[in-house]
Design an enzyme around this catalytic site. Structure first.
Site, PDB file in Angstrom:
ATOM      1  N   LYS A  37       0.814  -1.217   0.000  1.00  0.00           N
ATOM      2  CA  LYS A  37       0.000   0.000   0.000  1.00  0.00           C
ATOM      3  C   LYS A  37       0.852   1.274   0.000  1.00  0.00           C
ATOM      4  O   LYS A  37       0.519   2.229  -0.680  1.00  0.00           O
ATOM      5  CB  LYS A  37      -0.971  -0.003   1.167  1.00  0.00           C
ATOM      6  CG  LYS A  37      -0.345   0.301   2.496  1.00  0.00           C
ATOM      7  CD  LYS A  37      -1.369   0.329   3.595  1.00  0.00           C
ATOM      8  CE  LYS A  37      -0.690   0.270   4.945  1.00  0.00           C
ATOM      9  NZ  LYS A  37      -0.085   1.528   5.367  1.00  0.00           N
ATOM     10  N   THR A  38       1.958   1.243   0.737  1.00  0.00           N
ATOM     11  CA  THR A  38       2.821   2.428   0.742  1.00  0.00           C
ATOM     12  C   THR A  38       3.372   2.656  -0.657  1.00  0.00           C
ATOM     13  O   THR A  38       3.457   3.777  -1.145  1.00  0.00           O
ATOM     14  CB  THR A  38       3.976   2.243   1.738  1.00  0.00           C
ATOM     15  OG1 THR A  38       3.434   1.829   2.983  1.00  0.00           O
ATOM     16  CG2 THR A  38       4.732   3.533   1.936  1.00  0.00           C
ATOM     17  N   ASP A 221      -3.498   7.716   4.447  1.00  0.00           N
ATOM     18  CA  ASP A 221      -3.044   6.355   4.732  1.00  0.00           C
ATOM     19  C   ASP A 221      -3.780   5.828   5.968  1.00  0.00           C
ATOM     20  O   ASP A 221      -4.210   6.605   6.814  1.00  0.00           O
ATOM     21  CB  ASP A 221      -1.532   6.420   5.010  1.00  0.00           C
ATOM     22  CG  ASP A 221      -0.902   5.049   4.974  1.00  0.00           C
ATOM     23  OD1 ASP A 221      -1.567   4.095   4.553  1.00  0.00           O
ATOM     24  OD2 ASP A 221       0.274   4.943   5.375  1.00  0.00           O
ATOM     25  N   GLU A 222      -3.910   4.518   6.083  1.00  0.00           N
ATOM     26  CA  GLU A 222      -4.529   3.892   7.273  1.00  0.00           C
ATOM     27  C   GLU A 222      -5.886   4.502   7.607  1.00  0.00           C
ATOM     28  O   GLU A 222      -6.173   4.819   8.758  1.00  0.00           O
ATOM     29  CB  GLU A 222      -3.607   4.040   8.499  1.00  0.00           C
ATOM     30  CG  GLU A 222      -2.217   3.477   8.316  1.00  0.00           C
ATOM     31  CD  GLU A 222      -2.117   1.980   8.541  1.00  0.00           C
ATOM     32  OE1 GLU A 222      -3.157   1.277   8.469  1.00  0.00           O
ATOM     33  OE2 GLU A 222      -0.998   1.504   8.776  1.00  0.00           O
ATOM     34  N   GLN A 252      -7.861  -4.545   9.327  1.00  0.00           N
ATOM     35  CA  GLN A 252      -6.762  -4.224  10.233  1.00  0.00           C
ATOM     36  C   GLN A 252      -7.105  -3.070  11.166  1.00  0.00           C
ATOM     37  O   GLN A 252      -6.222  -2.410  11.702  1.00  0.00           O
ATOM     38  CB  GLN A 252      -5.498  -3.894   9.440  1.00  0.00           C
ATOM     39  CG  GLN A 252      -4.901  -5.120   8.780  1.00  0.00           C
ATOM     40  CD  GLN A 252      -3.530  -4.835   8.191  1.00  0.00           C
ATOM     41  OE1 GLN A 252      -2.545  -4.732   8.902  1.00  0.00           O
ATOM     42  NE2 GLN A 252      -3.481  -4.688   6.883  1.00  0.00           N
ATOM     43  N   ARG A 606       1.753 -10.931   9.977  1.00  0.00           N
ATOM     44  CA  ARG A 606       3.119 -10.402  10.144  1.00  0.00           C
ATOM     45  C   ARG A 606       4.149 -11.429   9.689  1.00  0.00           C
ATOM     46  O   ARG A 606       5.287 -11.111   9.404  1.00  0.00           O
ATOM     47  CB  ARG A 606       3.434 -10.055  11.616  1.00  0.00           C
ATOM     48  CG  ARG A 606       2.587  -9.002  12.284  1.00  0.00           C
ATOM     49  CD  ARG A 606       2.477  -7.751  11.500  1.00  0.00           C
ATOM     50  NE  ARG A 606       1.243  -7.754  10.720  1.00  0.00           N
ATOM     51  CZ  ARG A 606       1.022  -6.960   9.688  1.00  0.00           C
ATOM     52  NH1 ARG A 606       1.948  -6.115   9.292  1.00  0.00           N
ATOM     53  NH2 ARG A 606      -0.115  -7.005   9.016  1.00  0.00           N
TER      54      ARG A 606
END
Length: 658
Positions: A37-38, A221-222, A252, A606
């Site tokens: 995503k970044t 973002d987020e 998330q 993770r």
DNA sequence: TCTATGGTGATTTTT
DNA sequence: TCACCATAGA
């Protein structure tokens, strides 16, 4: 500069679609864990500049953490050679702070307003409660702090609240007092930063229009972590002509308990309609088995936006499930497994141990220590939150803004100089009656005969000390000011008198503070403000992790919450037991339970290669041994993706206590 | 002002 | 259990 083809060449079809979408189209990128995503965010910004001829000056990019903001700026500069000086990249709070420094007058603030951190806020609330004789044991300052922040995050001022019942009435009264106090003394807490900007924009449409026109493209973002205030802040900036791209993952969302609203994703879709929704489901991090397990867990949640991760990294191994006798046995298993891996050539830093609550780290640490394995625990005290640092900064604050009573109270008798509680109380009362700052009333008190000779002397010496300091630092550069203050205040000698490693560490931290001041670069927009003022704000808003010896490879220990956004080749999720994870508080609340499940999903995703799930049959909690049942989350993973395992080492340690 | 002792209560924490 | 406090006594 790269050309357009190069920007797209390294992306998959969905990523490329998001990056190269028409410049006037609102977008929602549902980006699964590890789906890049970044990467999409950074490439999108580069694309807008390269393909659509947008000036970086027109771009606004909002994140939640300073780390994410820094990474974004870095990647734009290194990967695309993009000049980012005119571009606004920052956290919600950082950007709001910048706006308030620029428009303090329009926002109804003092020019030299100070930002408070959670600790300052807590102290202030306690002080107000004391002044109003509110019994701390009946009304916990923490709950009041929580109450105030909750209301502010929901954009509710005290006057707009109808308190219900006795308890809320008390908290509401404190909120009212707190608000007035902050306004009078130029104190701004984190939630206030956003609230102020919103109110300021709503009051001055011309100012808002300026930013709406300037920022033609806004990226967030987020997004699943935005709260009411943050959503409204963004909504304010939407003027009809500018375009938004928000990136997030409903699966998330793990900060609901802090006011984050997962619904904001749906709300955005409606209120910014039409919105082009793009799903990033290819994961570049984990094996397919790990993803299938994570998918199986998260599928139990209701009302999802729908997403299923896949990977081309191969099947990989099944998840290892270890049934420990107790928490000590669990820790030995983790350590033995890590050592077995290390013998086969892995490095210590390839492992992470994730737990639900910080208290669980202790047993793990003991086992790691005994085995001589290097480890690092995340989530401890941050640099600018340390006692000795905050003491020094309080001197700085008081010198910059003598009205800062919080700072005054903190250091008036640190180091001890004979100004006891009684004297402080008199100063406090005088200040309250005369409507003065504590500093002003202290100055008046030494003129009057109110105090005993000894107290008066001590106070006089304190005021002289501060006045001398003020003169000394007047035209010093920032780092020298800090150094002068550390020594003049007597803090240095105080920590020098104490023997032992603790005091040594504190002195080291103070030296480090001077270094931090030395290397602090004031942002060009702040050049009107005294460097010390910028530095103080910086210290509050970027409290900073302690980065002790990052070079030695070490096993990483952290909560599941702080693992978000990170990845590790081998992950241990420990304490997978009912009433621990999911936590007892979530047991009869379906929404909380779903958030716990998302937390589990975050934990599983993770892991890159190998994931261990551990649970213990019994566990010491709050001094009592409780019998534990395995977490439902283990059951929710299909049998064929798991395998029960035993201790990997030949030297099995006795798992019994004593 | 410092130190010892007892009571309390106990997730997660980007800013 | 243990860490964090508030209070009492030196």
């Amino acid at each position: 500069m790269l050309d357009q083809d190069q920007i797209l060449s390294s992306l998959n079809a969905e990523q490329a679609a998001a990056v190269s979408a028409p410049a006037n189209q609102h977008m929602l990128v549902l980006a699964g864990a590890g789906s890049g995503k970044t990467r999409v965010l950074v490439h999108r910004l580069a694309w807008l500049v390269e393909h659509d001829g947008i000036s970086p000056y027109q771009l606004l990019s909002v994140t939640f953490t300073n780390k994410a903001a820094k990474e974004m700026r870095n990647r734009l500069e290194t990967a695309f050679g993009m000049p980012t000086t005119g571009m606004w990249i920052g956290t919600f709070h950082g950007l709001a702070h910048r706006l308030l420094r620029m428009h303090w007058e329009a926002a109804g603030l003092k020019e030299n307003f100070q930002v408070m951190d959670a600790d300052d806020q807590h102290r202030l609330i306690r002080r107000i409660m004391k002044e109003h004789n509110i019994d701390e044991s009946r009304y916990a300052p923490k709950s009041t702090q929580y109450y105030i922040n909750e209301k502010k995050d929901a954009l509710k001022r005290a006057h707009a609240i109808e308190p219900m019942g006795r308890k809320e009435s008390v908290m509401h009264q404190i909120y009212t007092e707190y608000e007035a106090y902050c306004q009078k003394n130029g104190m701004v807490d984190f939630a206030e930063l956003l609230m102020r900007v919103i109110e300021c924009w709503q009051r001055s449409p011309e100012l808002l229009a300026h930013y709406r026109e300037r920022f033609t493209h806004i990226c967030v973002d987020e997004f699943q972590d935005t709260n009411e205030a943050q959503y409204t802040w963004l909504k304010c900036l939407f003027g009809g002509d500018n375009t938004f791209m928000v990136v997030g993952d409903d699966d998330q969302s793990i900060y609901g308990w802090r006011g984050a609203k997962i619904e904001n994703l749906m709300r955005y879709q409606q209120e910014f309609s039409p919105v082009n929704v793009i799903r990033l489901q290819q994961n570049y991090r984990s094996t397919q088995t790990i993803l299938s397990a994570a998918n199986a867990v998260i599928e139990r949640n209701t009302g999802r936006m729908g997403k299923s991760l896949w990977s081309d990294r191969g099947e990989g191994e099944p998840l290892a499930v270890y049934n420990a006798f107790n928490e000590i046995d669990e820790a030995h298993f983790v350590v033995a497994s890590i050592q077995a891996h290390i013998e086969r050539g892995r490095q210590a830093n390839e492992f992470a141990i994730l737990y639900r609550s910080n208290a669980q780290s202790r047993v793990m640490e003991e086992a790691l220590m005994m085995s001589g394995t290097a480890y690092r625990v995340y989530g401890g005290m941050r640099f600018f939150e340390r006692q000795e640092i905050k003491n020094t900064l309080a001197y700085c604050r008081l010198l910059m803004t003598p009205e800062d009573d919080t700072a005054f109270e903190r250091i008036v008798n640190t180091p001890a100089r004979g100004i006891g509680e009684r004297t402080v109380q008199i100063i406090r009362e005088t200040a309250q009656i005369e409507h003065l700052s504590m500093w002003e009333s202290a100055k008046r008190l030494i003129q009057s005969q109110t105090l005993t000779g000894r107290a008066q002397n001590a106070l006089m010496r304190f005021i002289e000390l501060m006045t001398t300091c003020q003169v000394l630092i007047d035209d010093q550069p920032l780092a020298e000011q800090v150094e002068t203050i550390i020594h003049q205040s007597g803090l240095w000698s105080m920590y020098q008198q104490d023997k032992g490693e603790k005091a040594q560490a504190k002195r080291d931290n103070l030296s480090e503070l001077v270094n931090a001041a030395q290397s602090f670069k004031q942002s060009p927009e702040d050049d009107e403000i005294a460097p010390m003022m910028s530095f103080l704000s910086h210290a509050v808003m970027e409290a900073g992790e302690v980065q002790a010896d990052v070079h030695t490879p070490a096993v990483q220990l952290m909560t599941l919450h702080s693992a978000k956004g990170l990845e590790f080749p081998v992950v241990f999720i420990v304490g997978l037991e009912e009433r621990l994870f999911p936590t007892f508080n979530a047991m009869d609340d379906p929404d909380k339970l779903e958030e716990e499940r998302r937390l589990c999903y975050v934990g599983l995703t993770r892991a890159m290669e190998k994931c261990y799930l551990c649970h213990a049959e019994s566990r010491q909690q709050f001094g009592k041994t409780s019998l534990m049942r395995p977490s439902r989350f283990i059951r929710e993973i299909p049998q064929e993706m798991k395998r029960a395992v035993r201790m990997q080492s030949t030297i099995r340690r006795p798992a019994l206590r004593h």
